[in-house]
Enzyme design. Structure first.
Site, short mmCIF file in Angstrom:
data_model
loop_
_atom_site.label_atom_id
_atom_site.label_comp_id
_atom_site.label_asym_id
_atom_site.label_seq_id
_atom_site.Cartn_x
_atom_site.Cartn_y
_atom_site.Cartn_z
N LYS A 29 0.83 -1.21 0.00
CA LYS A 29 0.00 0.00 0.00
C LYS A 29 0.87 1.26 0.00
O LYS A 29 0.48 2.29 -0.57
CB LYS A 29 -0.94 0.01 1.21
CG LYS A 29 -1.84 -1.21 1.31
CD LYS A 29 -2.52 -1.53 -0.01
CE LYS A 29 -3.00 -2.95 -0.11
NZ LYS A 29 -2.00 -3.98 -0.24
N HIS B 1 -24.02 14.43 1.91
CA HIS B 1 -23.75 15.01 0.60
C HIS B 1 -22.79 16.18 0.75
O HIS B 1 -22.93 16.98 1.67
CB HIS B 1 -25.05 15.51 -0.04
CG HIS B 1 -24.85 16.24 -1.32
ND1 HIS B 1 -24.61 15.60 -2.51
CD2 HIS B 1 -24.83 17.58 -1.59
CE1 HIS B 1 -24.47 16.50 -3.47
NE2 HIS B 1 -24.60 17.71 -2.94
#
Length: 467
Positions: free
Chosen positions: A52, A446
């Protein structure tokens, strides 16, 4: 070592072993871990973590290559492979030191050496091939992990033909690279070197890449990889690797026995793993081994009383988080804790950190149909999400699969930016046995990528708003 008697001895300190040891210590057991190499095991030192770190370099480089689209001018950017590898090793080293601290904090005795079963309740410890001590414990957990599988005629040499270990510390960025195998390990390395500029070819014996993933997600990922310049051969085997100087010529054979060849600077073998069952004292015990993996029951018990096995040693899925969870379940069952339940592999998320990322949990559409379910399937593309567009990551798909009769979520599959982080939302939903109703009634913030998870569920029932 003055004290050789313990309640529990763990052989191996990977993500299964060290977690099991810490949990045992928390439950009051006098615990020891025997480790012959590095604390943290393969995952931390030569797998999950350093890969990673490498892939983070690839992500940053990909952004730099598209910096102009964000109004940023960058000239002359290049990758220093030596520094990239150095950072990766530093990250692994830091976390290995962290495991050592955690074990010490929880008063787990760490024994440096190779552990081998030595009769009822005993483990011999050797160093450099010589026996140095014997420890005793009522309970012994084998967590010796696994290693890269090799195939006849395709043996790695550590120079031109690599396993994952050599691929983690490359001395060069290959101009032409062959990756044999398109599972998570193979695709992650293919993605890394492709991002750095290598001409990458991937060969997969199955009829699609990422074969354990949902077919639709595999197909999406394949199109993306090809768009990035990768060459992909499916339904193909590598029948020969012939070295000559500093290159390797590979001979390919397809399902119709048609052969072809190409020459590469380096080859990465990623054709699976085999359990480390050798030289751990299984001979003469009731421990059963099938296809290089130790056979266990739902609570990691082997056929030998007092001996348990966890993690990659026991077979798929070969995931660090599976090993850790198995370790905790095993130890809590030994300690007599209440509400200990067997591991449900259907609730284990899987992640592949390529570009774009791939993540999943539960049944694929094909597997769900094979089990006789009547399905409702929802999809939502990244191009319909404001956050994805703002990030410059409009390529991706989220797919959800439900039992049409009960509303049970059977599976979720994703490809796109940050899906390895998003998947845990569905992982929790699976564990809680959530239905479509709870997911539809959940409020997603959102603007976020997570809104697509909501929309995919809505789409399965014909209620999607933004698609």
């Amino acid at each position: 070592m003055s004290d050789t008697n313990f309640d529990l001895v763990v052989v191996g300190s990977g993500p299964g072993g060290y977690v099991a040891a810490i949990r045992a210590a928390q439950l009051g057991m006098k615990t020891a871990v025997i480790e012959r190499e590095h604390l943290g095991g393969i995952c931390l030192n030569w797998g999950c973590i350093p890969t990673k770190a490498l892939l983070r370099t690839a992500d940053i480089y990909n952004l730099i290559k598209h910096a102009d689209a964000f109004g940023i001018k960058v000239e002359g950017a290049s990758v220093d492979i030596k520094k990239t590898v150095e950072r990766s090793r530093q990250v692994a080293g830091q976390l290995s030191g962290g495991v050592q601290h955690l074990l010490k904090k929880n008063k787990v005795t760490v024994i440096d050496g190779h552990g081998k079963l030595a009769g009822s309740g005993k483990v011999d410890v050797s160093k450099d091939g010589k026996k140095v001590s014997t420890v005793s414990a009522k309970h012994i957990i084998l967590a010796t992990g696994a290693r890269a599988r090799t195939l006849p005629g395709l043996e790695p040499d550590g120079k031109l033909i690599w396993t994952y270990k050599e691929a983690l510390v490359p001395d060069v960025t290959p101009k032409k690279l062959l990756v044999v195998g398109s599972g998570a390990i193979g695709i992650e390395f293919a993605s890394f070197f492709n991002s750095l500029g290598s001409d990458v070819t991937v060969v997969e014996v199955m009829d699609r890449i990422l074969p354990v993933e949902d077919a639709e997600i595999s197909s999406f990922a394949e199109k993306s990889f090809k768009k990035q310049g990768m060459t992909i051969h499916k339904g193909t085997t590598v029948s020969e690797l012939k070295k000559s100087g500093n290159t390797v010529t590979a001979t390919f054979k397809d399902k119709k026995d048609k052969t072809s060849s190409d020459t590469f600077d380096r080859v990465i073998l990623a054709v699976g793993i085999v359990g480390n069952v050798e030289n751990i004292g299984l001979e003469g015990t009731k421990v059963k081994v099938e296809k290089t993996h130790v056979v266990v029951d739902d609570y990691s018990r082997t056929g030998e009383p007092g001996v348990y096995a966890i993690g990659d040693l026991t077979g798929p899925p070969w995931l660090a988080h599976k090993a850790s969870h198995e370790g905790v379940i095993c130890v809590e069952k030994i300690a007599g804790e209440k509400d200990v339940h067997p591991l449900n592999t259907a609730n284990i998320p899987g992640c592949t950190y390529c570009h774009p990322q791939v993540a999943s949990v539960g049944l694929t559409e094909e597997a769900a149909k094979a089990k006789g379910y009547e399905l409702k399937v929802g999809r939502f593309p990244f191009i319909g999400n404001g956050k994805a567009i703002a990030l410059g990551e409009p390529e991706g798909l989220i797919k959800t699969i439900f039992d049409a009769k009960t509303g049970e979520m059977l599976g979720a599959h994703m490809v796109g930016a940050e899906v390895t982080e998003l998947i845990q939302g569905y992982g929790i939903a699976k564990t809680l046995e959530t239905t479509e109703v709870e997911l539809m009634h959940s409020i997603f913030p959102h603007p976020t990528l997570s809104e697509m998870m909501h929309e995919s569920v809505l789409d399965a029932y014909g209620k999607a708003i933004h698609f």
